[in-house]
Design a protein around this motif. Structure first.
Motif, PDB file in Angstrom:
ATOM      1  N   ASP A  75      17.099 -22.204  33.839  1.00  0.00           N
ATOM      2  CA  ASP A  75      16.329 -21.108  34.430  1.00  0.00           C
ATOM      3  C   ASP A  75      17.243 -20.105  35.119  1.00  0.00           C
ATOM      4  O   ASP A  75      16.956 -18.902  35.145  1.00  0.00           O
ATOM      5  N   ALA A  76      18.392 -20.591  35.657  1.00  0.00           N
ATOM      6  CA  ALA A  76      19.369 -19.672  36.248  1.00  0.00           C
ATOM      7  C   ALA A  76      20.007 -18.808  35.172  1.00  0.00           C
ATOM      8  O   ALA A  76      20.273 -17.618  35.393  1.00  0.00           O
ATOM      9  N   LEU A  77      20.241 -19.395  33.998  1.00  0.00           N
ATOM     10  CA  LEU A  77      20.803 -18.625  32.886  1.00  0.00           C
ATOM     11  C   LEU A  77      19.808 -17.579  32.398  1.00  0.00           C
ATOM     12  O   LEU A  77      20.182 -16.436  32.112  1.00  0.00           O
ATOM     13  N   ALA A  78      18.548 -17.960  32.318  1.00  0.00           N
ATOM     14  CA  ALA A  78      17.531 -17.005  31.858  1.00  0.00           C
ATOM     15  C   ALA A  78      17.413 -15.816  32.810  1.00  0.00           C
ATOM     16  O   ALA A  78      17.165 -14.682  32.384  1.00  0.00           O
ATOM     17  N   LYS A  79      17.648 -16.074  34.117  1.00  0.00           N
ATOM     18  CA  LYS A  79      17.537 -14.991  35.111  1.00  0.00           C
ATOM     19  C   LYS A  79      18.644 -13.946  34.965  1.00  0.00           C
ATOM     20  O   LYS A  79      18.573 -12.881  35.576  1.00  0.00           O
ATOM     21  N   LEU A  80      19.658 -14.246  34.146  1.00  0.00           N
ATOM     22  CA  LEU A  80      20.685 -13.238  33.890  1.00  0.00           C
ATOM     23  C   LEU A  80      20.108 -11.993  33.207  1.00  0.00           C
ATOM     24  O   LEU A  80      20.745 -10.944  33.179  1.00  0.00           O
ATOM     25  N   GLY A  81      18.891 -12.122  32.684  1.00  0.00           N
ATOM     26  CA  GLY A  81      18.210 -10.952  32.153  1.00  0.00           C
ATOM     27  C   GLY A  81      18.020  -9.875  33.205  1.00  0.00           C
ATOM     28  O   GLY A  81      17.948  -8.686  32.882  1.00  0.00           O
ATOM     29  N   GLU A  82      17.977 -10.290  34.480  1.00  0.00           N
ATOM     30  CA  GLU A  82      17.845  -9.316  35.566  1.00  0.00           C
ATOM     31  C   GLU A  82      19.082  -8.428  35.680  1.00  0.00           C
ATOM     32  O   GLU A  82      19.002  -7.317  36.191  1.00  0.00           O
ATOM     33  N   GLN A  83      20.229  -8.944  35.222  1.00  0.00           N
ATOM     34  CA  GLN A  83      21.461  -8.142  35.231  1.00  0.00           C
ATOM     35  C   GLN A  83      21.687  -7.445  33.897  1.00  0.00           C
ATOM     36  O   GLN A  83      22.746  -6.855  33.677  1.00  0.00           O
ATOM     37  N   GLY A  84      20.708  -7.507  33.003  1.00  0.00           N
ATOM     38  CA  GLY A  84      20.803  -6.791  31.741  1.00  0.00           C
ATOM     39  C   GLY A  84      21.334  -7.622  30.588  1.00  0.00           C
ATOM     40  O   GLY A  84      21.507  -7.102  29.483  1.00  0.00           O
ATOM     41  N   ILE A  85      21.597  -8.903  30.821  1.00  0.00           N
ATOM     42  CA  ILE A  85      22.075  -9.784  29.748  1.00  0.00           C
ATOM     43  C   ILE A  85      20.909 -10.104  28.817  1.00  0.00           C
ATOM     44  O   ILE A  85      19.847 -10.547  29.266  1.00  0.00           O
ATOM     45  N   SER A  86      21.103  -9.901  27.525  1.00  0.00           N
ATOM     46  CA  SER A  86      20.008 -10.135  26.576  1.00  0.00           C
ATOM     47  C   SER A  86      19.994 -11.569  26.045  1.00  0.00           C
ATOM     48  O   SER A  86      18.919 -12.096  25.726  1.00  0.00           O
ATOM     49  N   LYS A  87      21.163 -12.198  25.972  1.00  0.00           N
ATOM     50  CA  LYS A  87      21.250 -13.540  25.385  1.00  0.00           C
ATOM     51  C   LYS A  87      22.350 -14.329  26.087  1.00  0.00           C
ATOM     52  O   LYS A  87      23.375 -13.769  26.478  1.00  0.00           O
ATOM     53  N   VAL A  88      22.116 -15.644  26.233  1.00  0.00           N
ATOM     54  CA  VAL A  88      23.119 -16.527  26.823  1.00  0.00           C
ATOM     55  C   VAL A  88      23.415 -17.651  25.846  1.00  0.00           C
ATOM     56  O   VAL A  88      22.502 -18.364  25.405  1.00  0.00           O
ATOM     57  N   LEU A  89      24.680 -17.814  25.515  1.00  0.00           N
ATOM     58  CA  LEU A  89      25.135 -18.949  24.716  1.00  0.00           C
ATOM     59  C   LEU A  89      25.561 -20.044  25.682  1.00  0.00           C
ATOM     60  O   LEU A  89      26.448 -19.831  26.509  1.00  0.00           O
ATOM     61  N   TYR A  90      24.938 -21.213  25.593  1.00  0.00           N
ATOM     62  CA  TYR A  90      25.132 -22.254  26.603  1.00  0.00           C
ATOM     63  C   TYR A  90      25.682 -23.522  25.960  1.00  0.00           C
ATOM     64  O   TYR A  90      25.003 -24.168  25.165  1.00  0.00           O
ATOM     65  N   ASP A  91      26.920 -23.862  26.307  1.00  0.00           N
ATOM     66  CA  ASP A  91      27.528 -25.120  25.873  1.00  0.00           C
ATOM     67  C   ASP A  91      27.410 -26.119  27.021  1.00  0.00           C
ATOM     68  O   ASP A  91      28.118 -26.021  28.026  1.00  0.00           O
ATOM     69  N   ALA A 119      13.518 -12.018  30.846  1.00  0.00           N
ATOM     70  CA  ALA A 119      14.453 -13.145  30.890  1.00  0.00           C
ATOM     71  C   ALA A 119      15.391 -13.080  29.698  1.00  0.00           C
ATOM     72  O   ALA A 119      15.021 -12.615  28.608  1.00  0.00           O
ATOM     73  N   ALA A 120      16.612 -13.526  29.910  1.00  0.00           N
ATOM     74  CA  ALA A 120      17.564 -13.621  28.801  1.00  0.00           C
ATOM     75  C   ALA A 120      17.198 -14.815  27.925  1.00  0.00           C
ATOM     76  O   ALA A 120      16.694 -15.832  28.407  1.00  0.00           O
ATOM     77  N   THR A 121      17.447 -14.685  26.650  1.00  0.00           N
ATOM     78  CA  THR A 121      17.244 -15.800  25.725  1.00  0.00           C
ATOM     79  C   THR A 121      18.414 -16.773  25.848  1.00  0.00           C
ATOM     80  O   THR A 121      19.573 -16.372  25.771  1.00  0.00           O
ATOM     81  N   VAL A 122      18.120 -18.049  26.067  1.00  0.00           N
ATOM     82  CA  VAL A 122      19.162 -19.065  26.210  1.00  0.00           C
ATOM     83  C   VAL A 122      19.248 -19.863  24.916  1.00  0.00           C
ATOM     84  O   VAL A 122      18.265 -20.473  24.477  1.00  0.00           O
ATOM     85  N   GLU A 123      20.431 -19.850  24.300  1.00  0.00           N
ATOM     86  CA  GLU A 123      20.639 -20.558  23.032  1.00  0.00           C
ATOM     87  C   GLU A 123      21.679 -21.654  23.213  1.00  0.00           C
ATOM     88  O   GLU A 123      22.722 -21.433  23.828  1.00  0.00           O
ATOM     89  N   LYS A 124      21.386 -22.827  22.692  1.00  0.00           N
ATOM     90  CA  LYS A 124      22.362 -23.913  22.692  1.00  0.00           C
ATOM     91  C   LYS A 124      23.550 -23.514  21.828  1.00  0.00           C
ATOM     92  O   LYS A 124      23.391 -22.894  20.770  1.00  0.00           O
ATOM     93  N   PHE A 125      24.728 -23.888  22.277  1.00  0.00           N
ATOM     94  CA  PHE A 125      25.945 -23.446  21.607  1.00  0.00           C
ATOM     95  C   PHE A 125      26.970 -24.565  21.683  1.00  0.00           C
ATOM     96  O   PHE A 125      27.042 -25.289  22.693  1.00  0.00           O
ATOM     97  N   SER A 126      27.767 -24.740  20.647  1.00  0.00           N
ATOM     98  CA  SER A 126      28.790 -25.779  20.648  1.00  0.00           C
ATOM     99  C   SER A 126      30.043 -25.273  19.947  1.00  0.00           C
ATOM    100  O   SER A 126      29.960 -24.613  18.911  1.00  0.00           O
ATOM    101  N   ALA A 127      31.179 -25.588  20.557  1.00  0.00           N
ATOM    102  CA  ALA A 127      32.461 -25.221  19.949  1.00  0.00           C
ATOM    103  C   ALA A 127      33.108 -26.408  19.254  1.00  0.00           C
ATOM    104  O   ALA A 127      34.270 -26.347  18.873  1.00  0.00           O
ATOM    105  N   ASP A 128      32.356 -27.505  19.097  1.00  0.00           N
ATOM    106  CA  ASP A 128      32.855 -28.708  18.410  1.00  0.00           C
ATOM    107  C   ASP A 128      34.178 -29.177  19.019  1.00  0.00           C
ATOM    108  O   ASP A 128      35.195 -29.340  18.322  1.00  0.00           O
ATOM    109  N   LEU A 129      34.152 -29.394  20.318  1.00  0.00           N
ATOM    110  CA  LEU A 129      35.352 -29.809  21.037  1.00  0.00           C
ATOM    111  C   LEU A 129      35.728 -31.240  20.706  1.00  0.00           C
ATOM    112  O   LEU A 129      34.866 -32.092  20.463  1.00  0.00           O
TER     113      LEU A 129
END
Length: 325
Positions: free
Chosen positions: A47-63, A169-179
């Motif tokens: 929910d904190a990541l989604a609130k980044l939409g308030e700063q103009g962020i449209s999408k968040v990639l979250y690992d 709200a920003a769209t939060v997408e699951k993301f992986s760099a295959d670490l």
């Protein structure tokens, strides 16, 4: 082409300095006619990541890889580089924190990019990509032109206000760099202290209460802690205090310690050597309490109290507690 902003978390929330970076990234995206995407790593509330939409962020990639809860430079670089590649990001924005500085430098090498740290202004895009940097511990400014295809910017803390640029709200997408395990091989060598005894993150604090040798000994440190608690502030100390083992070294602010940029910095019993000033001169307001009227710190202070800390500070604590009632 998009702008990619790396946001740091602490206790599941987004750091204030990263909200500033998100604001900056969005404003750059507006200049370039594109969008701003964020990348977040480790344990951060969605929910904190989604609130980044308030700063103009449209999408968040979250690992959310739990191995990333502690900072490991090589792993962080791999995640951010993959996010930049996926988003075709040519401008990468960070906070000029310990983590941001370490990752930004490595990314500049990996992506063959131009890096500017301690940036205080939006870029001038007429005839180049020119940003202004704070240099020489804040005593001067330099304009630099980032000429590489990939431009990496570390924004100086407290250099701009956090703006509410968006309503959704920003769209939060699951993301992986295959670490792999190899990406974490350097982990034991790359620990960055995050917390202080007062529970307020020193590098992010709006108010910092700091003490020096004028407090005469660690048994009197309750004056700093009580004032900090009353103000909701972080605690800090001068280098001699840390060298004497009165306080841990991760509370030492100054040229060889942590640089802070709070809205209010209160120095108690600190003479104000140039090395200490280098770490605090970005503070918006500096208050100095010292019984020596010739203490150098008074020259840099916005407000000064000439008096014995053992008389002055208890009265400030009492007044601060009264305001909170």
């Amino acid at each position: 082409m998009s702008v990619l902003v790396f946001v740091e978390g602490f206790n599941g929330e987004i750091k204030k300095s990263s909200l500033e970076a998100a604001t900056y990234g969005y404003q750059v995206a507006q200049q370039l006619g594109t969008t701003a995407t964020a990348v977040a790593i480790g344990e951060v509330h969605e929910d904190a990541l989604a609130k980044l939409g308030e700063q103009g962020i449209s999408k968040v990639l979250y690992d959310a890889d739990s191995r990333l809860n502690n900072f490991v430079a090589d792993a962080y670089v791999k995640v951010i580089a993959k996010a930049a590649q996926q988003e075709n990001a040519k401008v990468l924005v960070f906070s000029n924190s310990n983590i941001g500085a370490a990752v930004g430098a490595k990314l500049a090498v990996r992506l063959n990019g131009s890096l500017a740290t301690n940036v205080t202004t939006l870029p001038k895009t007429d005839g180049g990509f020119i940003v202004t940097r704070s240099v020489f511990s804040g005593k001067a400014f330099a304009e630099v032109n980032l000429t590489s295809d990939v431009k990496i910017i570390a924004v100086k803390k407290n250099a701009l206000e956090i703006a509410n640029a968006g309503s959704g709200a920003a769209t939060v997408e699951k993301f992986s760099a295959d670490l792999t395990d190899a990406d974490f091989a350097a982990a034991p060598k790359e620990t960055i202290m995050q917390d202080t005894s007062g529970g307020v993150l020193l590098t992010e604090a709006e108010i910092v209460v700091s003490g020096g040798r004028g407090l005469k000994g660690p048994e009197n440190w309750h004056l700093v802690e009580d004032l900090a608690k009353a103000l909701g502030a972080a605690t800090a100390c001068s280098k001699p205090v840390a060298d004497l083992d009165w306080r841990p070294h991760h509370e030492h602010v100054g040229q060889t310690g942590i640089a802070v940029s709070p809205n209010l910095y209160i120095a108690i019993g600190i003479s104000g050597a140039i090395q200490h000033l280098a770490g605090v001169n970005s503070s918006k307001v500096i208050v100095v309490i010292n019984k020596d009227p010739e203490a150098p710190f008074f020259k840099a202070a916005d407000y000064g109290i000439v008096g014995d800390a053992f008389d002055v500070v208890p009265k400030l604590i009492e007044a601060a507690r009264a305001l909170d009632k």
